[in-house]
Design a protein around this motif. Structure first.
Motif, PDB file in Angstrom:
ATOM      1  N   GLU A 127       0.810  -1.219   0.000  1.00 18.06           N
ATOM      2  CA  GLU A 127       0.000   0.000   0.000  1.00 18.06           C
ATOM      3  C   GLU A 127       0.841   1.266   0.000  1.00 18.06           C
ATOM      4  O   GLU A 127       0.504   2.232  -0.704  1.00 18.06           O
ATOM      5  CB  GLU A 127      -1.006  -0.020   1.148  1.00 18.06           C
ATOM      6  CG  GLU A 127      -2.192  -0.937   0.877  1.00 18.06           C
ATOM      7  CD  GLU A 127      -3.374  -0.654   1.789  1.00 18.06           C
ATOM      8  OE1 GLU A 127      -3.804   0.515   1.867  1.00 18.06           O
ATOM      9  OE2 GLU A 127      -3.858  -1.600   2.436  1.00 18.06           O
ATOM     10  N   PRO A 128       1.952   1.330   0.772  1.00 22.89           N
ATOM     11  CA  PRO A 128       2.786   2.534   0.686  1.00 22.89           C
ATOM     12  C   PRO A 128       3.332   2.785  -0.717  1.00 22.89           C
ATOM     13  O   PRO A 128       3.424   3.932  -1.161  1.00 22.89           O
ATOM     14  CB  PRO A 128       3.911   2.255   1.688  1.00 22.89           C
ATOM     15  CG  PRO A 128       3.293   1.348   2.692  1.00 22.89           C
ATOM     16  CD  PRO A 128       2.371   0.464   1.889  1.00 22.89           C
ATOM     17  N   PHE A 129       3.693   1.707  -1.422  1.00 21.18           N
ATOM     18  CA  PHE A 129       4.188   1.874  -2.789  1.00 21.18           C
ATOM     19  C   PHE A 129       3.087   2.395  -3.702  1.00 21.18           C
ATOM     20  O   PHE A 129       3.288   3.362  -4.454  1.00 21.18           O
ATOM     21  CB  PHE A 129       4.725   0.547  -3.321  1.00 21.18           C
ATOM     22  CG  PHE A 129       5.145   0.606  -4.767  1.00 21.18           C
ATOM     23  CD1 PHE A 129       6.224   1.372  -5.158  1.00 21.18           C
ATOM     24  CD2 PHE A 129       4.442  -0.105  -5.740  1.00 21.18           C
ATOM     25  CE1 PHE A 129       6.618   1.434  -6.503  1.00 21.18           C
ATOM     26  CE2 PHE A 129       4.825  -0.049  -7.069  1.00 21.18           C
ATOM     27  CZ  PHE A 129       5.913   0.720  -7.444  1.00 21.18           C
ATOM     28  N   PHE A 130       1.911   1.769  -3.673  1.00 20.09           N
ATOM     29  CA  PHE A 130       0.792   2.235  -4.491  1.00 20.09           C
ATOM     30  C   PHE A 130       0.416   3.667  -4.125  1.00 20.09           C
ATOM     31  O   PHE A 130       0.112   4.493  -4.996  1.00 20.09           O
ATOM     32  CB  PHE A 130      -0.419   1.319  -4.304  1.00 20.09           C
ATOM     33  CG  PHE A 130      -0.266  -0.056  -4.905  1.00 20.09           C
ATOM     34  CD1 PHE A 130       0.701  -0.316  -5.866  1.00 20.09           C
ATOM     35  CD2 PHE A 130      -1.098  -1.092  -4.509  1.00 20.09           C
ATOM     36  CE1 PHE A 130       0.834  -1.585  -6.422  1.00 20.09           C
ATOM     37  CE2 PHE A 130      -0.973  -2.365  -5.056  1.00 20.09           C
ATOM     38  CZ  PHE A 130      -0.010  -2.602  -6.014  1.00 20.09           C
ATOM     39  N   LEU A 190      -5.706  -2.132  -5.214  1.00 20.35           N
ATOM     40  CA  LEU A 190      -5.806  -0.871  -5.942  1.00 20.35           C
ATOM     41  C   LEU A 190      -7.245  -0.382  -6.042  1.00 20.35           C
ATOM     42  O   LEU A 190      -7.527   0.806  -5.852  1.00 20.35           O
ATOM     43  CB  LEU A 190      -5.236  -1.038  -7.354  1.00 20.35           C
ATOM     44  CG  LEU A 190      -3.717  -1.141  -7.474  1.00 20.35           C
ATOM     45  CD1 LEU A 190      -3.330  -1.622  -8.866  1.00 20.35           C
ATOM     46  CD2 LEU A 190      -3.059   0.205  -7.187  1.00 20.35           C
ATOM     47  N   ILE A 191      -8.149  -1.287  -6.326  1.00 20.42           N
ATOM     48  CA  ILE A 191      -9.521  -0.863  -6.604  1.00 20.42           C
ATOM     49  C   ILE A 191     -10.371  -0.728  -5.340  1.00 20.42           C
ATOM     50  O   ILE A 191     -11.317   0.053  -5.297  1.00 20.42           O
ATOM     51  CB  ILE A 191     -10.184  -1.834  -7.617  1.00 20.42           C
ATOM     52  CG1 ILE A 191     -11.401  -1.179  -8.277  1.00 20.42           C
ATOM     53  CG2 ILE A 191     -10.578  -3.154  -6.970  1.00 20.42           C
ATOM     54  CD1 ILE A 191     -11.918  -1.949  -9.470  1.00 20.42           C
ATOM     55  N   HIS A 192     -10.006  -1.453  -4.295  1.00 17.58           N
ATOM     56  CA  HIS A 192     -10.863  -1.469  -3.109  1.00 17.58           C
ATOM     57  C   HIS A 192     -10.251  -0.848  -1.860  1.00 17.58           C
ATOM     58  O   HIS A 192     -10.986  -0.495  -0.931  1.00 17.58           O
ATOM     59  CB  HIS A 192     -11.283  -2.906  -2.785  1.00 17.58           C
ATOM     60  CG  HIS A 192     -12.168  -3.532  -3.817  1.00 17.58           C
ATOM     61  ND1 HIS A 192     -13.393  -3.014  -4.166  1.00 17.58           N
ATOM     62  CD2 HIS A 192     -11.988  -4.640  -4.588  1.00 17.58           C
ATOM     63  CE1 HIS A 192     -13.944  -3.768  -5.099  1.00 17.58           C
ATOM     64  NE2 HIS A 192     -13.113  -4.748  -5.374  1.00 17.58           N
ATOM     65  N   GLN A 193      -8.933  -0.709  -1.818  1.00 17.85           N
ATOM     66  CA  GLN A 193      -8.317  -0.288  -0.568  1.00 17.85           C
ATOM     67  C   GLN A 193      -7.636   1.081  -0.617  1.00 17.85           C
ATOM     68  O   GLN A 193      -7.324   1.635   0.441  1.00 17.85           O
ATOM     69  CB  GLN A 193      -7.318  -1.354  -0.099  1.00 17.85           C
ATOM     70  CG  GLN A 193      -7.978  -2.692   0.212  1.00 17.85           C
ATOM     71  CD  GLN A 193      -6.997  -3.717   0.756  1.00 17.85           C
ATOM     72  OE1 GLN A 193      -6.027  -3.388   1.427  1.00 17.85           O
ATOM     73  NE2 GLN A 193      -7.244  -4.985   0.444  1.00 17.85           N
ATOM     74  N   LEU A 194      -7.391   1.616  -1.799  1.00 13.90           N
ATOM     75  CA  LEU A 194      -6.752   2.929  -1.850  1.00 13.90           C
ATOM     76  C   LEU A 194      -7.778   4.024  -1.583  1.00 13.90           C
ATOM     77  O   LEU A 194      -8.839   4.077  -2.210  1.00 13.90           O
ATOM     78  CB  LEU A 194      -6.094   3.159  -3.210  1.00 13.90           C
ATOM     79  CG  LEU A 194      -4.818   2.373  -3.516  1.00 13.90           C
ATOM     80  CD1 LEU A 194      -4.148   2.917  -4.768  1.00 13.90           C
ATOM     81  CD2 LEU A 194      -3.851   2.386  -2.357  1.00 13.90           C
ATOM     82  N   SER A 195      -7.447   4.910  -0.674  1.00 12.17           N
ATOM     83  CA  SER A 195      -8.340   6.002  -0.303  1.00 12.17           C
ATOM     84  C   SER A 195      -8.426   7.039  -1.422  1.00 12.17           C
ATOM     85  O   SER A 195      -7.439   7.281  -2.133  1.00 12.17           O
ATOM     86  CB  SER A 195      -7.827   6.673   0.971  1.00 12.17           C
ATOM     87  OG  SER A 195      -8.460   7.919   1.186  1.00 12.17           O
TER      88      SER A 195
END
Length: 271
Positions: A127-130, A190-195
């Motif tokens: 998540e930090p990378f994305f 990517l589709i469900h967890q990125l704010s």
């Protein structure tokens, strides 16, 4: 970003498949400099003769399509296959102008040949990378929007078509179950967890524009239809439309259905 060690980036594969180059050339544009709106305006003026238009609006849209592809696809591919996070220092990557016949298809110069090995600490690294990848892109989307007056949703959808291509088509280049599962897991994040905050929007554009495939009756085929137009037909001397363009008559019914779905979902976005 948490990591245990460095890992080589498969630059040969990225060169052969995603227009990544490792030799600098004269006249390239450091990506970080594109965040300077005066500099970006000069770049748009420089590349404008490569398109069949004198409208900054059209050129800005086409520039964002190329930048989205070059900055996002190699990074996501390297992460989803090798669990290597490419360095995201935009002062060490540059846009290299190149023509393919009459089509402006720039390349991306990458100075670093190693990234961060995230395999051993994936939960803490992914998540930090994305997050960093798309936060940086959000700054570029804003700059292009400011300079060329293209609404941000158009620019985001210009990028998202390549994200979907990565996780729906490029995944099929691989047949081992472990790698395919990595693609699926990453796309789910990517589709469900990125704010939405990552994108500087009230929505996650990866989720917003992900509307599946529609059956196009006149052509008896399925395709993803965009909700916004990138104005490729104005940039091409042949007036060529993208296959998924919402302005094509055969796509209009699918586009209306997609827009209705988005309208029904809009109350899930914060105001």
């Amino acid at each position: 970003m948490p990591h245990n060690k460095f890992k080589p980036i498969d630059l040969a594969f990225l060169r052969d498949h995603f227009r990544v180059v490792t030799e600098p050339v004269d006249g390239q544009h450091v990506v970080n400099d594109l965040l300077d709106e005066a500099y970006l305006s000069d770049v748009i003026a420089e590349i404008k003769p490569s398109f069949a238009t004198d409208r900054d609006f059209v050129v800005g849209s086409q520039l964002m399509k190329r930048l989205g592809y070059l900055l996002i696809v190699p990074a996501l591919y390297s992460f989803s296959t090798e669990r290597v996070a490419m360095p995201l220092d935009w002062s060490r990557v540059a846009l290299v102008s190149k023509m393919n016949g009459e089509l402006w298809l720039p390349e991306l110069y990458v100075a670093d040949d190693v990234g961060y090995d995230c395999a051993e600490d994936l939960a803490a690294s992914r998540e930090p990378f994305f997050d960093q990848l798309f936060r940086q892109l959000a700054s570029l989307v804003q700059a292009v929007s400011n300079v060329s007056n293209v609404p941000r949703p158009i620019l985001w959808e210009n990028v998202m078509v390549y994200v979907y291509w990565m996780y729906e088509t490029v995944v099929n280049w691989h047949h081992d179950e472990a790698t395919v599962n990595q693609f699926h897991d990453d796309f789910n994040v990517l589709i469900h967890q990125l704010s939405p905050d990552v994108f500087g929007e009230r929505f996650n554009p990866i989720k917003r524009f992900y509307n599946g495939y529609h059956y196009i009756e006149p052509e008896q085929t399925f395709r993803r239809v965009r909700t916004t137009c990138c104005f490729n037909y104005e940039a091409s001397s042949e007036g060529k439309y993208c296959k998924g363009c919402p302005k094509l008559e055969v796509n209009k019914e699918a586009c209306r259905a997609t827009r209705e779905t988005m309208r029904q979902q809009s109350n899930s976005y914060s105001t």
